[in-house]
Scaffold this motif. Sequence first.
Motif, PDB file in Angstrom:
ATOM      1  N   PHE A 182       0.828  -1.203   0.000  1.00 25.37           N
ATOM      2  CA  PHE A 182       0.000   0.000   0.000  1.00 25.37           C
ATOM      3  C   PHE A 182       0.862   1.252   0.000  1.00 25.37           C
ATOM      4  N   ASP A 183       0.304   2.324  -0.588  1.00 27.05           N
ATOM      5  CA  ASP A 183       0.975   3.627  -0.542  1.00 27.05           C
ATOM      6  C   ASP A 183       0.896   4.220   0.866  1.00 27.05           C
ATOM      7  N   ILE A 184      -0.232   3.984   1.515  1.00 25.45           N
ATOM      8  CA  ILE A 184      -0.486   4.564   2.838  1.00 25.45           C
ATOM      9  C   ILE A 184      -1.064   3.483   3.744  1.00 25.45           C
ATOM     10  N   ILE A 185      -0.495   3.347   4.920  1.00 26.47           N
ATOM     11  CA  ILE A 185      -1.081   2.513   5.965  1.00 26.47           C
ATOM     12  C   ILE A 185      -1.356   3.416   7.160  1.00 26.47           C
ATOM     13  N   VAL A 186      -2.571   3.330   7.682  1.00 27.57           N
ATOM     14  CA  VAL A 186      -2.979   4.184   8.791  1.00 27.57           C
ATOM     15  C   VAL A 186      -3.620   3.311   9.863  1.00 27.57           C
ATOM     16  N   SER A 187      -3.423   3.678  11.111  1.00 27.34           N
ATOM     17  CA  SER A 187      -4.021   2.885  12.187  1.00 27.34           C
ATOM     18  C   SER A 187      -4.181   3.695  13.463  1.00 27.34           C
ATOM     19  N   ASN A 188      -5.309   3.451  14.119  1.00 31.43           N
ATOM     20  CA  ASN A 188      -5.524   3.889  15.492  1.00 31.43           C
ATOM     21  C   ASN A 188      -5.691   2.615  16.311  1.00 31.43           C
ATOM     22  N   PRO A 189      -4.566   1.968  16.665  1.00 34.08           N
ATOM     23  CA  PRO A 189      -4.644   0.653  17.308  1.00 34.08           C
ATOM     24  C   PRO A 189      -4.890   0.775  18.810  1.00 34.08           C
ATOM     25  N   PRO A 190      -5.149  -0.337  19.484  1.00 32.90           N
ATOM     26  CA  PRO A 190      -5.175  -0.306  20.948  1.00 32.90           C
ATOM     27  C   PRO A 190      -3.805   0.128  21.473  1.00 32.90           C
ATOM     28  N   TYR A 191      -3.766   1.135  22.366  1.00 30.51           N
ATOM     29  CA  TYR A 191      -2.463   1.623  22.823  1.00 30.51           C
ATOM     30  C   TYR A 191      -2.431   2.019  24.297  1.00 30.51           C
ATOM     31  N   ILE A 192      -3.469   1.701  25.036  1.00 34.82           N
ATOM     32  CA  ILE A 192      -3.479   2.077  26.451  1.00 34.82           C
ATOM     33  C   ILE A 192      -2.812   0.977  27.270  1.00 34.82           C
ATOM     34  N   ASP A 193      -1.918   1.387  28.138  1.00 40.20           N
ATOM     35  CA  ASP A 193      -1.258   0.458  29.060  1.00 40.20           C
ATOM     36  C   ASP A 193      -2.290  -0.087  30.046  1.00 40.20           C
ATOM     37  N   ILE A 194      -2.320  -1.407  30.206  1.00 43.48           N
ATOM     38  CA  ILE A 194      -3.273  -2.020  31.137  1.00 43.48           C
ATOM     39  C   ILE A 194      -3.119  -1.454  32.541  1.00 43.48           C
ATOM     40  N   ALA A 195      -1.900  -1.043  32.902  1.00 41.71           N
ATOM     41  CA  ALA A 195      -1.660  -0.484  34.232  1.00 41.71           C
ATOM     42  C   ALA A 195      -2.403   0.831  34.460  1.00 41.71           C
ATOM     43  N   GLU A 196      -2.865   1.466  33.380  1.00 40.80           N
ATOM     44  CA  GLU A 196      -3.574   2.737  33.499  1.00 40.80           C
ATOM     45  C   GLU A 196      -5.073   2.562  33.742  1.00 40.80           C
ATOM     46  N   LYS A 197      -5.546   1.334  33.772  1.00 38.49           N
ATOM     47  CA  LYS A 197      -6.977   1.077  33.968  1.00 38.49           C
ATOM     48  C   LYS A 197      -7.574   1.814  35.155  1.00 38.49           C
ATOM     49  N   PRO A 198      -6.911   1.787  36.337  1.00 39.64           N
ATOM     50  CA  PRO A 198      -7.512   2.459  37.498  1.00 39.64           C
ATOM     51  C   PRO A 198      -7.669   3.968  37.335  1.00 39.64           C
ATOM     52  N   LEU A 199      -6.976   4.556  36.381  1.00 38.54           N
ATOM     53  CA  LEU A 199      -7.017   6.001  36.188  1.00 38.54           C
ATOM     54  C   LEU A 199      -8.051   6.434  35.155  1.00 38.54           C
ATOM     55  N   MET A 200      -8.685   5.472  34.508  1.00 38.31           N
ATOM     56  CA  MET A 200      -9.541   5.795  33.371  1.00 38.31           C
ATOM     57  C   MET A 200     -10.977   6.103  33.767  1.00 38.31           C
ATOM     58  N   ASP A 201     -11.649   6.835  32.895  1.00 40.71           N
ATOM     59  CA  ASP A 201     -13.066   7.150  33.060  1.00 40.71           C
ATOM     60  C   ASP A 201     -13.853   5.839  33.132  1.00 40.71           C
ATOM     61  N   GLN A 202     -14.685   5.712  34.143  1.00 41.13           N
ATOM     62  CA  GLN A 202     -15.441   4.484  34.340  1.00 41.13           C
ATOM     63  C   GLN A 202     -16.368   4.204  33.162  1.00 41.13           C
ATOM     64  N   ARG A 203     -16.872   5.254  32.521  1.00 41.18           N
ATOM     65  CA  ARG A 203     -17.775   5.048  31.391  1.00 41.18           C
ATOM     66  C   ARG A 203     -17.047   4.372  30.229  1.00 41.18           C
ATOM     67  N   VAL A 204     -15.783   4.740  30.023  1.00 42.14           N
ATOM     68  CA  VAL A 204     -14.991   4.111  28.968  1.00 42.14           C
ATOM     69  C   VAL A 204     -14.789   2.640  29.280  1.00 42.14           C
TER      70      VAL A 204
END
Length: 284
Positions: A182-204
Amino acid sequence: MNKPAQPTFFQARQWGISELEAQDMGDHFDVDFILEQRLNMSAVELLTHYQQPMSTSDWEQFQVDMAKLLSGMPPQYVIGQTTFYDLPIKINQSTLIPRVETAELVDWVLADNESDSESVLDIGTGSGAIAIAVKANRPTWAVMASDISDEALMVAKTNAVANQTAITFVHSDVLAEIDGRFDIIVSNPPYIDIAEKPLMDQRVLEFEPETALFALDRGLAIYQRIIDQLAEHLKKNGQLYLEIGFKQGDAVAKMLRQKFPTAQIEVRKDVAGKPRMIRMKMGR
């Protein structure tokens, strides 16, 4: 505020806002989003209808929607739809809610590439938002989109049809089932560290798909997989665009340089001033 029996649009809106305020959650923007999306009205149209009585069916639906909102469900999931790049995008809990940072990534891709014949791969397409926005703005490009989730691909295909965008969809774990370059490859992959779970918005955490949010190795695992397989799928003068966590710019750039030492790499900040996307050019 007491629940009105047969409210005007204004009274219904005020009741919804008061319910949120009573539970110290959300704001009037969530109420307005639900009313505008559900009633297919712009903000101005809603304003002009303020003193008109709401129909019984609309009032009943609004009460159902407010109950979901008050349970913590994000308003986009309440409606099952959002707007991305001025396009209607259906979503459900198998797909992420597209964010403004992702729209900025699309901005970058489109600003860099104005030719009529690019080939594009969107890895981890989810609702199809990136692929559809690209195709809608560059209709002559050949766009492919992949995801590991069959449920997400069903949503993406529905959105592609609704927005009249011809996209090829592939079920694939990152690049495992992808053929071609491909000429262009684009991605918004999973990138959150599992260790950050306690800091995240509960709705997410409660409503958005965990597999689309979290990655191993401090959130870098999927980037590494993409980079490891990239040479087989990116053309000689191709470009890679990635959305990244705001703390990941240096780490992802280092990973890219180790694999592609002669490539041009740029980390870009979003409108909030945080480094949220990265581009690699293969000598173009």
